[in-house]
Scaffold this motif. Structure first.
Motif, PDB file in Angstrom:
ATOM      1  N   THR A 128       0.830  -1.208   0.000  1.00 48.63           N
ATOM      2  CA  THR A 128       0.000   0.000   0.000  1.00 48.63           C
ATOM      3  C   THR A 128       0.862   1.254   0.000  1.00 48.63           C
ATOM      4  O   THR A 128       0.581   2.220  -0.727  1.00 48.63           O
ATOM      5  CB  THR A 128      -0.929   0.006   1.237  1.00 48.63           C
ATOM      6  OG1 THR A 128      -1.737  -1.170   1.239  1.00 48.63           O
ATOM      7  CG2 THR A 128      -1.834   1.229   1.211  1.00 48.63           C
ATOM      8  N   LYS A 129       1.918   1.238   0.795  1.00 46.34           N
ATOM      9  CA  LYS A 129       2.836   2.375   0.858  1.00 46.34           C
ATOM     10  C   LYS A 129       3.513   2.606  -0.488  1.00 46.34           C
ATOM     11  O   LYS A 129       3.641   3.750  -0.952  1.00 46.34           O
ATOM     12  CB  LYS A 129       3.888   2.119   1.947  1.00 46.34           C
ATOM     13  CG  LYS A 129       4.887   3.247   2.105  1.00 46.34           C
ATOM     14  CD  LYS A 129       5.917   2.905   3.179  1.00 46.34           C
ATOM     15  CE  LYS A 129       6.979   4.002   3.281  1.00 46.34           C
ATOM     16  NZ  LYS A 129       8.009   3.651   4.312  1.00 46.34           N
TER      17      LYS A 129
ATOM     18  N   LYS B 280       1.048   4.134  -3.077  1.00 46.06           N
ATOM     19  CA  LYS B 280       0.869   5.574  -2.841  1.00 46.06           C
ATOM     20  C   LYS B 280       2.076   6.366  -3.327  1.00 46.06           C
ATOM     21  O   LYS B 280       1.937   7.444  -3.919  1.00 46.06           O
ATOM     22  CB  LYS B 280       0.625   5.835  -1.353  1.00 46.06           C
ATOM     23  CG  LYS B 280      -0.723   5.353  -0.846  1.00 46.06           C
ATOM     24  CD  LYS B 280      -0.896   5.658   0.641  1.00 46.06           C
ATOM     25  CE  LYS B 280      -2.262   5.199   1.129  1.00 46.06           C
ATOM     26  NZ  LYS B 280      -2.432   5.438   2.594  1.00 46.06           N
TER      27      LYS B 280
ATOM     28  N   LYS C   6       2.064   6.637  -7.159  1.00 45.94           N
ATOM     29  CA  LYS C   6       1.102   7.652  -7.620  1.00 45.94           C
ATOM     30  C   LYS C   6       1.618   9.057  -7.355  1.00 45.94           C
ATOM     31  O   LYS C   6       1.476   9.952  -8.198  1.00 45.94           O
ATOM     32  CB  LYS C   6      -0.247   7.442  -6.926  1.00 45.94           C
ATOM     33  CG  LYS C   6      -0.989   6.198  -7.359  1.00 45.94           C
ATOM     34  CD  LYS C   6      -2.323   6.087  -6.637  1.00 45.94           C
ATOM     35  CE  LYS C   6      -3.112   4.878  -7.111  1.00 45.94           C
ATOM     36  NZ  LYS C   6      -4.413   4.762  -6.408  1.00 45.94           N
ATOM     37  N   THR C   7       2.215   9.265  -6.180  1.00 47.18           N
ATOM     38  CA  THR C   7       2.745  10.586  -5.823  1.00 47.18           C
ATOM     39  C   THR C   7       3.847  11.010  -6.783  1.00 47.18           C
ATOM     40  O   THR C   7       3.894  12.160  -7.236  1.00 47.18           O
ATOM     41  CB  THR C   7       3.282  10.572  -4.378  1.00 47.18           C
ATOM     42  OG1 THR C   7       2.233  10.206  -3.481  1.00 47.18           O
ATOM     43  CG2 THR C   7       3.813  11.944  -3.983  1.00 47.18           C
TER      44      THR C   7
END
Length: 395
Positions: free
Chosen positions: A125-126, A129, A132-133
């Motif tokens: 999950t990290k 993210k 995407k960032t």
């Protein structure tokens, strides 16, 4: 219940944002089930690429031919031309291997890649993210660069100068008067912005797959370290855990090999031509005032190019380091009380993991920080030579 939640994690999110943008720009065809929509998208794609990409490429190529022999004009024309050439290689990868890329993207959600506990779920999950960032930040940097190019002719001019075009280019009509000037001004900013967003979307899509490999190696390390044999468990349970991890490792290697095959042309082109692009952009920066918007725009452009290469090299380096640590992770499991069969199988697996996984471009360039360092050093060396030649001609 928690196990079901782990299975619901969509690992395609590593590249979903990038894939959607590439669809929009016509670089990569969606999976259509309706033939009518497929035909409509084909003509949309053809028109979009013809007007935005190929026409821009032709103006840059014609400008390079027209300015041949003039170092300042050639370097001014070359950095965008070479960017478009590399973009052609990336387009080739996404268009020619569309079905295999789709298969690669869907394989991210394979059962073997799913997390098995909360720690692994948090790792993935990290990383999703972060992927995407990074994509959003690159898109914003591209937009800021194009805005800087657009406003630099307005803010950098003196009272004696007229308004120049944001970028150099050759056009089959006069651009020093209306309406040709206004048309080309808007077209240059629009085409450069759209091409930049499309190029970055493809680059971050590739980096997303490399980040996926890195994240899966982190998950595998956790799975290896948490293997244990208890008095209440039979011998078969811990052996099954080891077999599952071996299969996981095999699938990671196969995924990495497919990524290398599909994107090797684009990565190689970015590495080779990136040296020239950075060199030319540094030379252009040396010709303008440090306080000008044009200098700022070129600095942003050069930073984007270097950071794109760095992103691939950094995560390629992470893959090397994490795969190299698999042997240690396997040794950290609770093997002392495990049966002899498990110990023998574990030793065989540890022998295999002593050879770290590496990603290559064309079988020559390793995606690592050492390669990035070599690219940066080469760019500076070529810039120094080019600057000396230019100073000698001026003198």
């Amino acid at each position: 219940m928690e196990r079901t939640a782990f299975k619901d994690l969509d690992l395609r999110e590593f590249v979903t944002l990038n894939i959607k943008l590439i669809h929009f720009f016509g670089y990569f065809s969606p999976e259509f089930h309706n033939s009518t929509i497929k035909i409509i998208y084909f003509f949309y794609r053809l028109g979009f690429l013809s007007f935005i990409f190929f026409s821009c490429f032709l103006t840059q190529l014609a400008n390079m031919i027209d300015s041949f022999g003039d170092i300042e004009r050639m370097t001014d024309a070359s950095f965008l031309l070479f960017t478009n050439i590399v973009q052609c290689l990336k387009l080739y990868c996404f268009m020619n291997y569309a079905s295999r890329i789709w298969k690669l993207v869907h394989s991210m959600n394979a059962e073997v890649f799913k997390p098995r506990n909360q720690t692994q779920c948090e790792i993935l999950t990290k990383e999703i993210k972060l992927s995407k960032t990074i994509s959003v930040l690159f898109l914003l940097a591209c937009t800021l660069t194009c805005i800087s190019w657009g406003v630099s002719p307005l803010l950098d001019r003196t009272s004696d100068d007229g308004i120049r075009l944001p970028l150099s280019g050759w056009y089959p009509f006069r651009t020093d008067r209306s309406p040709g000037f206004e048309f080309v001004y808007i077209y240059q900013i629009l085409s450069t912005w759209v091409n930049g967003l499309g190029d970055i979307s493809m680059d971050t899509c590739v980096s997303g797959t490399i980040m996926f490999i890195s994240a899966q190696l982190s998950v595998l390390r956790d799975a290896l370290e948490t293997m244990k044999h208890t008095k209440n468990s039979d011998h078969q349970t811990i052996n099954e855990a080891l077999v599952r991890n071996v299969v996981h490792f095999k699938n990671i290697v196969q995924f990495a090999e497919e990524v290398t095959f599909l994107f090797t042309a684009g990565i190689t082109g970015q590495f080779v031509v990136g040296v020239v692009i950075v060199c030319m952009s540094m030379f252009q920066m040396s010709l303008v005032s440090v306080l000008s918007f044009q200098f700022f725009a070129m600095f942003l452009y050069q930073s984007c190019v270097l950071l794109e290469i760095y992103l691939w090299c950094f995560y390629g380096n992470e893959v090397i380091m994490k795969s190299d640590q698999l042997t240690q992770s396997a040794y950290m499991c609770e093997w002392t009380d495990a049966p002899e069969e498990f110990k023998q199988n574990l030793m065989i697996f540890m022998s295999r993991t002593q050879f770290p996984l590496k990603l290559y471009a064309s079988g020559y360039f390793t995606l690592s920080l050492e390669t990035f360092k070599a690219i940066a050093k080469s760019s500076w060396s070529y810039f120094a030579v080019l600057n000396q030649v230019h100073e000698g001609k001026v003198a």
